[in-house]
Each structure stands twice: as C-alpha cells, then as structure tokens.
Scaffold this active site. Structure first.
Site, mmCIF file in Angstrom:
data_model
loop_
_atom_site.group_PDB
_atom_site.id
_atom_site.type_symbol
_atom_site.label_atom_id
_atom_site.label_comp_id
_atom_site.label_asym_id
_atom_site.label_seq_id
_atom_site.Cartn_x
_atom_site.Cartn_y
_atom_site.Cartn_z
ATOM 1 N N HIS B 88 0.891 -1.180 0.048
ATOM 2 C CA HIS B 88 0.106 0.153 0.070
ATOM 3 C C HIS B 88 0.928 1.316 -0.206
ATOM 4 O O HIS B 88 0.334 2.404 -0.280
ATOM 5 C CB HIS B 88 -1.133 -0.064 1.054
ATOM 6 C CG HIS B 88 -0.451 0.106 2.578
ATOM 7 N ND1 HIS B 88 -0.115 -1.020 3.412
ATOM 8 C CD2 HIS B 88 -0.383 1.329 3.242
ATOM 9 C CE1 HIS B 88 0.274 -0.065 4.567
ATOM 10 N NE2 HIS B 88 0.224 1.189 4.453
ATOM 11 N N ASP B 223 1.200 -7.882 2.341
ATOM 12 C CA ASP B 223 1.572 -6.237 1.984
ATOM 13 C C ASP B 223 2.986 -5.779 1.808
ATOM 14 O O ASP B 223 3.314 -5.297 2.749
ATOM 15 C CB ASP B 223 0.911 -5.333 3.210
ATOM 16 C CG ASP B 223 0.595 -4.057 2.957
ATOM 17 O OD1 ASP B 223 0.967 -3.627 1.725
ATOM 18 O OD2 ASP B 223 -0.103 -3.225 3.646
ATOM 19 N N SER B 659 3.874 2.413 8.304
ATOM 20 C CA SER B 659 3.633 1.216 7.360
ATOM 21 C C SER B 659 5.012 1.112 6.461
ATOM 22 O O SER B 659 5.769 1.952 5.969
ATOM 23 C CB SER B 659 2.764 1.903 6.422
ATOM 24 O OG SER B 659 1.396 1.755 6.809
#
Lengths: 727, 727
Positions: B88, B223, B659
C-alpha cells in the site's frame, strides 16, 4: 402431511455413519453406557457408575431427574418438583402470562411463594420411566409376502398395538425406531399436565445477545427459567387445579456451587431431537442444493411479513414474538448449515465411505446376497423424492401459513380419524390420547391470532403455490384461485377476501366447536376455509398413497443398510437422535473457529457488561452493570477467572431438543444448562467435529449469582439447599 | 491553511502524558536507546548494542538501512539499493504505471532485470543521516519582550535559517519539535529522486482482505512491494534518467529465513507520523464530541460520491482508486477511534492526571511561579479554537474538494511566496527547495483528474459551506454563490457551471503555466477558479492573523507544561511521534480482543486459503490455492504451526507512517514488515495499551515463499542472498 414438513425424512434416508473417532462424539442410549470404556470415563472424572445413571433392571437412577418438556430438556432440582430449563424453553409459558401491562417477558417474573406461581397452560413435563427393546415385536409385523405398499400400515398398526398395551399402566409410551428401523424401543414417560411458571429472569438477561449472538461464541446469555410440576392430591397427573400439590420426583439434581475449569469432565443427559449422521451423500447433496437454500429464502420472506406487522403495535408484537424468534433461530441455522456444508468436504467423505462399504459388501457372496441392493434402492428412492420436492415443500407450508386454515385442516383430519372403527386405526397424533392437547392448542390459537398477519402469511403461501412448475401443481389451490375468476395477484387477493370475509373460524367458539363435528357436519358449514382444508386433505391422501410404495421399500432397505454398516464397523455405535433420552460425556474445552483465533472456554460477568450498548438485544439491567463493577462475590467468583463465570464451552455432542439439558460434573451435580451450539457446530447434525463442535452452556454459578444478587430469588435458592449471600 | 487540515494541532495542544508503564510502550529517539534498561533488552533477546543501531558520533549504524518514503517507512535489502516496503506504500507507483491493458494493480508486476524496472514518478527515498539537538539555537529566537503574535514568526524564521544552513551540504534538513516545543532537533536526510518499481504481488495477495480486514485480526495480507533507488553516475541524487545507477546504501538488512515464534524479541525502526499521548483531556473531549463524528460523516459522504463515479468506467475507477482507498482507511480509523474513546475511560484518566500534576505544581512556590499558568492557558486556547471549529473544518476541506481549485490555490500561494524578498521569508512547503515536487504534483494531477467527479466533490464542499452557522460563514464562498443570483442548490449548480464552464485549469498546460505567473498575471487570467482561490487566500490570511496570538501563547505554555511533566515524572520519556525515525522494542504476542476470545499471534497459509471466497477482496490466485494444499515447504514451513506463517502480531508501539517499517529480530534481521495495527490499537495514538495495542506484521517467510513459489521473483531472492527452492 407431517412428513413433508421436515427436510428429507429419517425413514427414507440412511447413509454411511462416520465412526465415533473422537472421545466426545456420541449421543448414547442409557443401556450402552456399560459398553463404553469405563476406565477412560473414570480417568476423565466421572464417579458415578452406569447403573447409578440408569439401572435397566430397577428402572431407577439419575435419569429420573431429567424430564423432557416435549421439544426441550430439563431437570428437577428440588424434592418439590422444581424444574430448571432454558429461558427460551419456558418462553411460551412466560409469553402466555404476559400482557402489555404485566410484561413478564421484559421484566422477568418471580413467584415468592407457590401460591404466586402462574399456570403454564399447554406445557407438559414428561418424566423418564425407562425403555425396552421391542425390535422383535415390531418387526415381526412384516411378512415376506407383503407388498411394499402394505408394509408401512402393518408396522404402524403393530406400533399402535404395542403403545396401547404399554399405556394401560397410565404411562405415556412411544415407539422409537433406532438405526433407521434396525432396532425399535418402547420409551415410557409419566406425563405431568399441571406445570407452572416459577421464575424467569428479565429478557435482558435471559435472552441477552438475542438473535445477534444466537449460535455464537463468546456468549453471555442467562438462558434459564424455573417451572414446577404439580399433580393431584392423589399423586397422579392432573390438569391444572389450585388444589394440586407439587410433584415429588424420584430424583433431583444438586446444583453445583463450585465452578468448573478447563479440562473438567462434563456429561449431559437430555432429549436431542434429530441428527442425520447416517444419511446418504445423495441426500446431503439435495439438502445443500435445494432444501437449505429454499429454507433460507422462505424464512427471510416470512419473518419480514411478521416483523412488519409486529411494528403496528405492542400487542401484535407480543402475539408474534414466539414465532419470529423461532423463524430467526431456524434461519440462522439453515444459513450455518449451508455455509458449513459448502465449506466442508462432507459429501465427498460420505461418498468415499459409501464406496468402501459397497466394496465390503461385494467382497463376500453372503453379504452381497443380503445387503447388495440396499444402497442402490435408497439412492433410487432419494431420486424419486427429488422429482416433486418443490411441490412437497410448498404443500407442507400451506397448512402452516394461515392459523385458520391450520385449524380447519386439523378439524378435518380429526373428524376423519375419529370416524375410523378403532382407536388403533387412527393416525398418531389423532388418537383418543391426543384429544386433550388438541383442544388446548385450539384454544391457545386465539391468543396468538392476528388476522392481518394471518392474511399476509396466507397470501405468501398462495403466491408460492402459484409459482410451482407444471407437473407439480397443487390442484385444490389452483381450483380455488381459478374460482375467483381472476388471475395472478388479483386472484390471490380475491381468494383471501372471500375466505376471510365469510369464514367463522376467527371466532374461538366456532373454531373449537369443529372438534366435535364429523366430516358431513364440517362440510355442511360451507366455511370456505373448511372447504379448502377438505380439498387439500383429498390431495394429501393421493400423495400419501403414492408415497406408500417407496416407504415400504425403505422399510426394508434402511435396516439392511444399517445392519451392514454395524457389521462392517464393529464396536459400539450410537443411533441418530430421535427425541429419546441420551447421554453424552465430554470436557470443558475451547476451540479455534478460524486461523489466528482461539475461542476460550469461559466468558465472564465483565464480558456481559462489556457487551452492553443500552439498546435492543444488549441492554443489561442497571443492577447488573452496577454489580459487575463490584465484587469479588465469594463462592461465585472463580479465582482462575477473577470474575463470576457466565457461559462455558464443552465438547458434548448435542443437538436441538437438548435445550435446557443439565450439564453435570462427574458427581452428577448440575454445573450449568446446555442452551446452544456454536455456529461451526451446526453441521454436526451430519458429522460431529472434535475440533469445532461445541456445546454452549450457561454456568450454574452465573445463574445462582443472578438469583442471589440481582433477582433475589432467595426462596428458590433455599429450596435448592443453597443459602443466599446477598442481603 | 494546512494547520486546519489536521484534527487539533500539536502546537496548540499539550496534555499530561501517560507514563510508559509497560515494557513495550514507547517510540524512542535513537539517542535514548542508551538510556533504556540494557539488561532487560538483552534478556528479551537483542544482541545489537545501541551504538550498532545508531552511533551518534559517527552517524552510522543499522538505521542507515531504514529510509523514509515520505509518509511510509522502508528498508534497503541489498547492496544495490533494493528497497522493500508495503504494497500500500508502493500503490501510487503501481497505479501510475497501470492502464486497463497493463493492469499491474490486479496482476502484479515483476522486473526480471533492472532494465525492466518502471519509474515511480513523484516517489522519494529519504535516507537517514542523523540528527542533532538544536533546542538552544531555536529557542533563543524568542525574546521576553516579544508580543505573543510575534513569536510564531520569530521561531519560523530561526528554523528556516537553521534549515538553510544545514542544507548547504546537499542534504535535506528538517527541524522537528519534540515534547511540544520543549526540545528541537535538526534531522538530516539524503533525498533520492529516481525511484523505480521492481516488484509487486497481485492485488489479490498484496491487498488480500482489503477494506474488510483493514485494522483487523486475523490477517492474511501479503502487504509488500519492492522498489529500487537510483542515483546519477556520480553517486549523487538525480532525477530519473535511464543512465542512472543503483544507489549503494551504507547498510542493508538481511532478510530472515527462520520463522519467529511467540515471545520472541522484535524491534521496529521507522517513521511514525503522529501520536497525541500528551494532549489535554479538553482536547480529547473535542475529538470525541466533534472531530471524529464529523470526519466519519464527511468520509462516508465523500466516498459515496467517488464510488458512484468509479462505477462509470474502469479508467475512472483506476483514477479514483487511490483516493477511495485512502478515505476508507481514514473512515475505519475514525470509527475505531470513536468506539475506543467512547468505551475507554481515557478522558477521565487524563483529567485525574492533570489534576495530579496541577497539585504537584501548586505544592511548591517556585514550581507554581514557573508552571502555574500553563494548564489554564492551554485550556483557554482549546476553548477559543472550539468557537470556530465548524468553519475551520469546512474551510480546510474546500481546497481539497476540487483538484482545479486545489491547483489554483497552490498557484496563488506559490506566487505570493515567491514575491517575498528572500527564500527564508517564504512559508515552508513553498520555498525554492519545494519547487521540483510542486511541479511534479501539478503534472500528476492530470492522471487522476476526472471532471464529473471533481464537480460533484466541489458541490459537496459548497453545500457544507452553505450550511455553516451564522458567525462562522466563509465570506468568499457566500459571495460567489450570491453572485449567481440564485439561492440554495440552484446557486451551487449555477456556480459550478460557471466555474467549470469557463476555467482553463483542466488543461494541463494552462494549469502548469500558472506556476510561473505572479499574482497580477494570475489575476489577469480572469479564471473563475483562480479568482475564488485569491478570495479564499485573502480570507485565510485573516484567519491566520487572528491565530497568531493564540499560537504565540501556546509557544510559551506548551514547553512549560511539558517541562513540568518531565520533572514530575522523572526518568526517560519518549516524545510524541512526528515523522522522525524512532525505535520500538517488543515481543511476538497475541491478545484478547474481548471476553472469551484470544487472538493468536500467527496466521498461516491455510488461513489465507480458508478466507478465499472467489469474490472481491478475498479472491486468491489459483496458484496460491493449489500450493496451499501441498507442502510442507522446507524452510518456509514453521514446524510449530505445521504451515507457512502468513502474518503475526507484536507488541511494538507504532502508528501511521510506520507502514512498511522493517520488523527485526534481535540480530537486526528483517523478520517481516509492519503494515497495520489492530482495531483495538487505534486509540493507542492517545494511549498505548499493553493488553490491546498490537502491530500487525506480514512475515518475511510468507513474502519469501510467495516470491519463491508463486511469483518466481528468483532474481530478487538471489539479490538478497537467498537461494530459491522452487523450480
């Protein structure tokens, strides 16, 4: 017609059993207890012997304390006939005593003295009185010379004769077929007819979590209520009478005040309704492809109708409450079944096992000669059933759609059966012994009747009938609709206007009077509902006639199939559940519902409070929220949890009908009440899973804590020999 | 205006910290590592010393391997500038290279050679180059004689001077205020501008579970994505050029091939964006009552508009995808925050702590003299802010609603700032150093511009402005609407027709040209969007002018408050996250999300397959489903799980911005990538919970298994020194 109301039928479907590979699988008959591994049971924690649980010779034992409520299970918990069961099992009794002014559903109810107890009309308590093997007596009714279509009747007649003989003693008897007709047993019960509501917690405890939490873990429902059984002053079963006295059970259970812990031994006795562990893969396939999807659809559509009407007023809502609850219960179950069957490879497993059994049979000429044709026959019968499944489903639901049509159909059938020469010739459920209950049901209908709802449900059934494919039409419905001179929805509307406009069945007196009329008198009423019921009965007779041949074939094939299975498997094998008393032993244990998650075996009072939203199904009583902040509560606080336990999981093998069953420790003390299974457990009706099938129990500790600290049911605690702690 | 875009502001809000009572709480600055309990860290499992992680004297250490991507974190995993981060985080890079024909979002992408790598225009890699304490240099800009309204400017000027001096070396520098202005640090980074997309798994792995699983456990998202940083042949940062060469990082991480287990030590270094652990209760109250409820409402309404347009075509859907994703992410977060704050007693706790600190201050005359007024001042400022919160929220969102108005506003501001005498006078974000990125952003706007969507988003913003209460109106919007001669929705419609009908800003050339125009030239365009932007800028200047006084008061009160807090608490205290590099140490650990449930710390490949529905967010590649049935997979199969691990939980203290952060074992090897927190963790921005706050990481083992067995990224495995096992 009854037969069509259930999915498939036990009689016509048999399949390969999954062997009880896991310790905790099995709904055992009481005479099988001695066949189980006693050393293992002892090591698990049981201290009672099989004969202490039930002595087949003296017909005494702990099982005396565990009556059926007809659809639910229960236990006696005092010498004075005090009974504990689930809140949802006593719901009808609470509902019928509730009004918008005295809303016991919402607020709960507690009789502080016996005089304050409320009659639970229509409720029954069936005390266990033992059973005996009558296989030879039943099966000897079948002669080799009989045609298939004659067999059903012959068996039925023999069963009725045996029941009639058995009931001479004043007991209620029932023939139960085990292993799909391979064995037959006569079960005896004492039927107590004066049952009273003693105590129910408020709905916000007894139904906490409602439909949202139904079949779910973690669970925090206080699903208990108390009833009391009464008998005449002579000690014999009697109808309600203020002068009646509490029933004295032979045995009652001590309620445990010491919490259980993970890994502890547990056992459940109760009345599981129905499992399908020995069904054919072909039958499962039909359930997966047709029956469950259809059920889901019609349940959703029916409940939408009921809820729409429920919003029109509190009184209507109360009338429909029980039905809505029942449908939601069934809907979620059907959805879970569908999900479980879709995910699992059960059908493939069954097919493989069937192939294995077929090979075992084929490997030996004698076996081949005896069992060779059974599988093929049963598969053919399943295929035949498939050809009319749409009609059968709709036909079965029409009589249930409108209460007025339902009453008319019952009256017609009652008249028809009464006209028969002897009671033995009459269909079960329509014999002399059934009259009392029939009349009571007729009278109770009024209480739950809401005409606008009734009309809409009936319209829904008519629309379904109108949509049936050619070759599966229901002639009397087609004729009635055509008789309006209109088509489509207009015809349905017109038919309903005609039926409800001219019928007198909405009047309780007129309706009840039908039970004393013969067919000619009923016909002479010219009541359009009665006319429709007569026409539908004619149609159902045709269907029954056609079914007799396949039924007769199944009567032979099923037991052969089961015999082969038992022989091929060897060892003890429990029969499918069929509403008779069963025993299941297990342990307190959590499970992993999905990757990355573990469901712990206990919930707590703090968890009850944590779910509180103040709205709908999660609206704790303020007293509970207050109390949850305090503590510890002496014996009610489990030091391992640091809190009062609420519900717990066990690996017991149960199903619908076990609701209200006592879950007991190794000493036979009541440690809780079974009230549900987890969502993953739903498919255990087909196959038990050691990893996923769990019984959800409400802890006796939570029950006692609420009775002691919140509801102040101190009179009942004392009656159960427990001294209250709260002031 | 930027200030209004965030909830509350760090500058103006300070509150009592919750002491780091739990082992795993704390986003520590690297110079604080030595202050931590070394014996405890060793016992937990770390083998690296603080100076091996980062040596403040030599400005070297493991942290060199952990660059920021500007909003995300990442790690170098080869000597050739190979970077791993979250899928992402690389989504924009994948999206800009995707077309309906070459749909890398859906199908994934793998460059088999460096030549096949795709430019990720606009992406930046910021290599960590250390930091130093500049508190004295910054704070000496404040003179006691200054009026409150002069303080902000003085601080800003000083910061700019320091940044300018720092950037002389060709590095990118940033002043970071810690402890709400009690300390200041100068952070240095090397900015790499040629970044390329190397590898991304298909969306069905990289985004598996999508919005449904976002912030949820159990989790099965793959991810990760790979980028590579390039520099000019001279080794210096350069714009994209085919002749550029891979960047050689000072350090890179070894990717672990041995699975971690429950209880293992873990550490994360990365760039957490923002926490609010030291906020006032009053500020939290406003978040709970106003900010989050409003955010939830507007996010839902905005995403509904975007999704409606997305359904009009695949190309529109791709254009809006990134934005929709971002809003959903924010929406679920706001909802979780609301839920968490509502459930917790955090506000009461904070109030009690504030009272305690106030008592500590009041207990000593010297403390009282120094810190006495700080709490009251901060609370008053919070109350003042409350008076215009509706307007501030709408004002902040108008410029973001329409891309065209957004571009016009940026151009106006750019012209305004460029007109200032020196670069140092210009607002941050509008200095010479920002020009390159600004131009690139302008050019990229075209790629995601969909005019019908843009119009509807603008209409939505106008409706919100039209609904503002009296006293909080936005004059330029009112004037523009009134100028249409209509009222209500008609006025909005007419204004939009006028603006979009006559503007030239939808044309990339015309829009980009604005960046070279001065204010007069822009005005002379008579473009209605530019006119509106000019009017809005005038209005925002008024607001900023009014804010200067309160900002100046906070500049004094905040550090005093934090100083008092640090003194009262004693011991090491970590500052709030602010996008600078931080270190958090922890263990692999599950948690109980609610009564009766335990979330295990690992998920598995079988769990990935079990979630597969074949639809939407749960649609595994067939190759994965096939492979999940096979195994074991040698080193990828964790014998404890009996399967390939997928994701795992750790107690690391992270937040948005982390992230893509590497999660490392005690040896500094990459054992996975942090990519999310659990739902219960959301409120950890306010207060970390040892019981509930968890980092969700994708396991390096799952990543390597997919790269090896499914995506055949063997070239990358070899580059990372790992020999593939699949044929």
């Amino acid at each position: 017609m009854r037969k069509l109301l259930v999915i498939g039928t036990i009689a016509a479907c048999a399949a390969l059993a999954v062997a009880p590979m896991y310790a905790d699988e099995g709904m055992w008959m009481l005479h099988q207890l001695g066949e189980l591994d006693q050393a293992k049971l002892k090591a698990m924690g049981i201290t009672l012997t099989p004969t202490e649980l039930w002595d087949l010779k003296t017909n005494t034992g702990l099982a005396s304390a565990i009556p059926s409520l007809g659809g639910c299970s229960a236990s006696f918990v005092s010498a004075e006939g005090l009974i504990v069961t689930n809140h949802h099992c006593a719901f009808g009794a609470i509902q019928q005593n509730s009004t918008p002014e005295k809303d016991y559903i919402t607020k709960g109810f507690l009789a502080k003295t016996k005089a304050e107890e409320l009659p639970a009309r229509g409720s029954r308590v069936y005390v266990f009185k033992g059973y005996e093997d009558i296989t030879t007596a039943v099966r000897s009714a079948l002669k080799p010379s009989m045609k298939p279509e004659e067999r059903g009747k012959a068996l039925e007649t023999r069963e009725k004769e045996l029941v009639a003989a058995c009931e001479k003693d004043g007991l209620r008897c029932r023939v139960a077929s085990m292993y799909n007709g391979y064995k037959y047993y006569m079960f005896k019960q004492q039927e107590l007819r004066d049952v009273r509501l003693v105590y129910a917690p408020p709905r916000s405890i007894g139904e906490y979590g409602g439909e949202t939490d139904n079949w779910m873990w973690p669970r925090h429902t206080g699903d208990w209520s108390y009833l009391r059984a009464y008998v005449g002053a002579d000690g014999k079963p009697a109808d309600f009478n203020a002068a009646n006295v509490p029933f004295k059970p032979e045995r009652f259970l001590k309620v445990a005040t010491v919490p259980v812990k993970e890994g502890d031994f547990t056992m459940i006795m109760g009345y599981p309704g129905r499992t399908m562990r020995y069904r054919l893969a072909a039958s499962l396939q039909d359930d997966l492809e047709f029956n469950y999807p259809q059920r889901v659809k019609t349940s959703k559509e029916t409940v939408a109708i009921l809820e729409e009407h429920g919003r029109t007023g509190k009184d209507v809502e109360i009338k429909l409450a029980s039905r809505v609850k029942g449908i939601y219960n069934g809907l979620k179950k059907s959805e879970g079944m569908l999900e479980g069957l879709t995910k699992s490879d059960l059908i493939e497993t069954k097919r493989a096992e069937e192939a294995k059994l077929a090979a075992w049979i084929a490997a030996d000429p004698a076996r081949k000669a005896k069992y060779g044709a059974a599988i093929a026959t049963l598969e053919r019968l399943q295929a035949e059933r498939r050809a009319t499944r749409e009609r059968d489903m709709v036909f079965g639901s029409i009589g249930q759609s409108s209460s007025l049509l339902g009453a008319a159909s019952t009256a017609v059938r009652w008249a028809e059966e009464r006209a028969k020469p002897s009671d033995l010739d009459r269909e079960m459920g329509f014999q002399a012994r059934d009259e009392r209950q029939l009349r009571q049901r007729f009278s109770l209908t009024q209480r739950n009747l809401d005409l606008p709802t009734d009309k809409d449900l009936f319209a829904y059934a008519l629309r379904r009938a109108a949509a049936l494919p050619a070759g599966q039409r229901i002639a009397p419905v087609d004729a009635a609709l055509a008789g309006t001179g209109k088509t489509g929805d207009d015809a349905i509307k017109a038919l309903i206007e005609k039926l409800y406009g001219t019928t007198t069945l909405a009047d309780e007196k007129s309706r009840t009077a039908m039970l004393d009329e013969d067919l000619a008198t009923l016909q002479a009423r010219k009541d359009p509902f009665v006319d429709l019921a007569l026409a539908l009965r004619k149609e159902s007779k045709k269907i029954e006639e056609a079914d007799k041949r396949s039924e007769g074939e199944a009567i032979v094939a099923n037991p052969l199939y089961m015999e082969a299975l038992l022989a091929a498997r060897g060892g003890a094998l429990y029969p499918d559940a069929n509403g008779t008393l069963r025993f299941t032993y297990a342990t307190v244990k959590g499970y992993s519902p999905r990757d990355g998650v573990y469901n712990k075996p206990f919930t707590t009072l703090a968890g009850v409070a944590a779910k509180h939203t103040g709205k709908g199904e999660f609206n704790c009583p303020p007293s509970l929220l207050e109390a949850a902040k305090k503590g510890p509560y002496e014996r009610y606080t489990d030091p391992r949890l640091g809190d009062v336990p609420s519900c717990f999981l066990s690996t017991n093998d149960i199903t619908g009908g076990n609701s209200g069953s006592p879950i007991m420790n190794g000493k036979g003390e009541l440690i809780g009440l079974a009230f549900d299974g987890n969502y993953e457990w739903l498919t255990s009706d087909y196959e038990f899973s050691d990893d996923l099938s769990r019984t959800i129990n409400v802890s006796s500790i939570y029950m006692l804590w609420v009775m002691d600290h919140l509801d102040k049911a101190h009179n009942l605690l004392r009656e159960m020999g427990i001294e209250p702690l709260a002031k």
